[in-house]
Structures are given as C-alpha cells and as structure tokens.
Design a protein around this motif. Structure first.
Motif, PDB file in Angstrom:
ATOM      1  N   ASN A  93       0.702  -0.697  -0.001  1.00 31.90           N
ATOM      2  CA  ASN A  93       0.125  -0.376   0.057  1.00 31.90           C
ATOM      3  C   ASN A  93       0.674   1.272   0.015  1.00 31.90           C
ATOM      4  O   ASN A  93       1.861   1.382   0.653  1.00 31.90           O
ATOM      5  CB  ASN A  93      -0.770   0.310   1.379  1.00 31.90           C
ATOM      6  N   GLY A  94       0.989   2.442  -0.959  1.00 35.05           N
ATOM      7  CA  GLY A  94       0.757   3.485  -0.801  1.00 35.05           C
ATOM      8  C   GLY A  94       1.125   4.866  -1.522  1.00 35.05           C
ATOM      9  O   GLY A  94      -0.600   3.962  -2.398  1.00 35.05           O
ATOM     10  N   ALA A  95       0.835   5.555  -1.327  1.00 34.44           N
ATOM     11  CA  ALA A  95       0.651   6.705  -2.985  1.00 34.44           C
ATOM     12  C   ALA A  95       1.712   7.935  -2.605  1.00 34.44           C
ATOM     13  O   ALA A  95       1.767   8.069  -1.535  1.00 34.44           O
ATOM     14  CB  ALA A  95      -0.868   7.658  -1.695  1.00 34.44           C
ATOM     15  N   GLY A  96       1.494   8.370  -3.445  1.00 30.41           N
ATOM     16  CA  GLY A  96       2.667   9.668  -3.878  1.00 30.41           C
ATOM     17  C   GLY A  96       1.708  10.426  -4.193  1.00 30.41           C
ATOM     18  O   GLY A  96       1.101  10.594  -5.309  1.00 30.41           O
ATOM     19  N   ILE A  97       1.766  12.052  -3.926  1.00 33.37           N
ATOM     20  CA  ILE A  97       0.933  13.091  -4.135  1.00 33.37           C
ATOM     21  C   ILE A  97       2.191  14.212  -4.041  1.00 33.37           C
ATOM     22  O   ILE A  97       2.749  14.589  -3.489  1.00 33.37           O
ATOM     23  CB  ILE A  97       0.356  13.137  -2.398  1.00 33.37           C
ATOM     24  N   VAL A  98       1.795  14.873  -5.769  1.00 32.71           N
ATOM     25  CA  VAL A  98       2.128  15.279  -6.436  1.00 32.71           C
ATOM     26  C   VAL A  98       1.460  17.031  -6.140  1.00 32.71           C
ATOM     27  O   VAL A  98      -0.156  16.783  -6.560  1.00 32.71           O
ATOM     28  CB  VAL A  98       2.594  15.627  -7.242  1.00 32.71           C
TER      29      VAL A  98
END
Length: 374
Positions: free
Chosen positions: A220-225
């Motif tokens: 699980n993971g999220a990259g937020i730009v």
C-alpha cells in the motif's frame, strides 16, 4: 543594482540553452533556439560550440525548402551522461542504467536473501547495479548520479524513519550506503513518491501539476504531487493514509486480488488469473472484485474530499486489472457523491518507480551537468 558577473551570466545562458535542447522532442534550429532563449545568435553560437565539444549536442541537417542552405539545427545527445536507479522491495532488488532521457540501457534483478538484514540486502543492490553497469557497455565514469527507492517512511534526505513489518531498517540511509560503493552520488526516497515523479515525467500524468499515485493490496502506498512537487507532509507521512485503520486497507493485504501488488511474481500471477475470470463473467471472481474495490474506494473518497486531486493514477500492479477495477471505483465515488475525479491506470507498467528515481537522480546534479564532460 550591482553589475552581473559575466561568468555567472554565461553559465546561466548555457544552462538555459542546455535545458531547452534536452527537453525538446526534436532537433532545434538556430531560429527556434534564439526564440526560446532570447539570446543573440552570436551568444548561442559560442554556447553551442562548447556543448558540441563536450558531447552534449551535435549539429544535424533538417529539411529545407530547396532554396539556399538548409537551416542549422542541433540535437541533444542523451547518452552523453548516464544515471542509475535501484528499487528495493521485500522480495527483490532491481537496478537499471539509463541515459539522460530515461531510456533504459540495462536492467538487472536479484531475489533477496534476507530483506530483514539491511546490510545483506544493500550488498545485493550493489551487485545488481554493478551487473547493470557491465551490461550497459559503458564506463562507470559516464554515470553522474543514482537514486534508490524503497517502501516506508523516507525523509527528504533518504533516511528511513519507519517501515512496517521491518523496523530494523529504521535509521538506515540506503543512498549513503550505495554511494560508498560507487564513484557518484545517490539520493533516496519512498517508492510511491518516486512512482508519482515517474508518472508525471513519462506516464499517465504528463502535463498534470497535481495528482495522486496509488497502489493497494499486498503493498500500500500513495505519492501525492501538488503544483508539480511531491507533498511529504509532517515526518514524510503524507500519502500514508493507506495505513490508517479507519479506511480498512489492512483488509486488502491478504486478499486474493491484493496479490496484484505483491512483490513476488508468483502471487501476481495468481491474482492475474482471478482478473481473467472476472473478465469472463465468473460470479465468484466478481464478488472478490467487489470485496477488493470497497475499501479502495473509501481511500479514494478520502483523498478526493481532502486533497481533491484532479487525477488519480493506479499503479504498482493495479493496472493489470484497470479495465474491471476502474469502473467499480468510479461508480463507488459517484454513489457517495464525491467529485468525479478521473481514475487512470499507469502507462508505465512496472517502471514508474525506477523512472521517477532516474528523474530525481538527474535533478540532483542538474546544476552540475555542464561543469565536466561525461
């Protein structure tokens, strides 16, 4: 106002010209260069002479009207400098060598012996990257910088400050360890953050200034730009909403479809078989999809109502089920009254993380690229 140092101005002009040529999709004529840089033709000629001598550009022939000499044009040479990237997960390490445009020249993979031993794991990373360098056919001196990606909380300096199920990694800076084995610097970051960088550079988020890159399941993971920059938040924990018990992502860790994001290819293959059954109309497999999509939709709804990204990109293996998963997620968001944020699958398959790492390796030495020949 004090006078501008001529040496500083020459460097700024050279950097401007260099970047314009590097990002251009085709050779640029002198006319295009003068318009793009607003420099005089004579200044450009001097800069181009230096860039040509250092191997960064070459003069090429472009089409003409047939009257008079064809216009002078210059093409960037991405192979003049190389960059390295290493991706670590709990199962394997992958190392690549690429040119300045991110084109992969060589790739090597090693199944890890003991992920819970950082020393052994990083030794295998060194071995994989050395093998990739040999396979590239280029000298190690052509590599200007490298980057390493791994899961967990990783701060802006590449220090691991938290890793679920592997606290032994806390306090390790993989980029510093790798830099001891190679004659070029390394940077490091969280893999989802770097996947988002790669997606914006080469993938489904090109031209998008704000978006979220998400994987869910066994990993699980999220990259937020936001406005073109990775948003880290307090203690680099932005994007770790997937760990929050309230959203229920832990339900997906052992779910059969969670294997889509598992680091072991055997688990991914089993999950892909379920996706094929869903496509064929298998009701039992369809029920599994509903189970999997429900908590993922809750995460998306939370992101949509808080960060409100204009785009969500699914990756890390979820793209293998995009045709059946994305409609379920968009329907769930609509049913909950959430804004109609488009959801897309990555267009980079398994290379998003590594491409993001290559981009950050390049960015880490961008100001120094003109100081020495490759």
């Amino acid at each position: 106002m004090p006078p501008v140092d001529p040496a500083v101005m020459r460097r700024l002009n050279a950097t401007l010209t260099f970047r314009l040529l590097r990002e251009a999709p085709a050779p640029l004529t002198m006319t295009q260069l003068t318009r793009g840089t607003e420099l005089s033709r004579r200044t450009l000629e001097l800069i181009l002479d230096d860039l040509t001598a250092d191997g960064w550009v070459r003069e090429v022939t472009v089409g003409s009207s047939g009257v008079g000499r064809p216009p002078r044009a210059f093409e960037f040479q991405p192979g003049n400098a190389l960059f390295a990237a290493v991706q670590l997960d709990s199962h394997a390490v992958r190392a690549v060598v690429a040119d300045t445009h991110g084109r992969l020249l060589a790739s090597e993979r090693r199944v890890l012996g003991d992920y819970l031993d950082p020393g052994t794991t990083l030794d295998q990373a060194v071995d994989a990257l050395n093998a990739a360098l040999v396979a590239s056919g280029r000298q190690v001196g052509a590599v200007r910088a490298g980057a390493v990606a791994m899961p967990g909380l990783v701060d802006a300096e590449g220090l691991v400050i938290g890793l679920v199920d592997a606290p032994v990694w806390t306090g390790v800076r993989p980029s510093a360890v790798l830099a001891q084995s190679f004659p070029f610097p390394f940077v490091g970051d969280n893999d989802a953050n770097l996947a988002a960088v790669g997606e914006r550079w080469k993938g489904a988020a090109q031209g998008v200034d704000s978006f979220t890159w998400l994987l869910a399941g066994a990993r699980n993971g999220a990259g937020i730009v936001i406005r073109g920059e990775v948003h880290r938040g307090f203690r680099s924990s932005a994007g770790e909403i997937v760990r929050a018990p309230a959203v229920g992502m832990s339900e997906l860790h052992e779910h059969p479809l969670g294997g889509l994001t598992h680091p072991d290819p055997r688990h991914r293959a089993r999950a892909a078989q379920i996706v094929e059954r869903i496509r064929s109309g298998d009701r039992e497999a369809g029920a599994l999809l509903d189970e999997f999509a429900a908590p993922l939709a809750r995460v998306l709804a939370t992101l949509v109502w808080t960060i409100a990204p204009p785009l969500v990109v699914l990756g890390g293996g979820l793209e293998l089920a995009a045709d059946v998963l994305v409609p379920r997620l968009e329907a769930a968001l609509a049913a909950g009254g959430a804004p109609a944020v488009p959801v897309r699958a990555t267009s980079l398959q398994g290379d998003a993380v590594l491409l993001g790492a290559l981009h950050e390796a390049r960015a880490s030495v961008d100001e120094d690229l003109l100081r020495a020949k490759a």
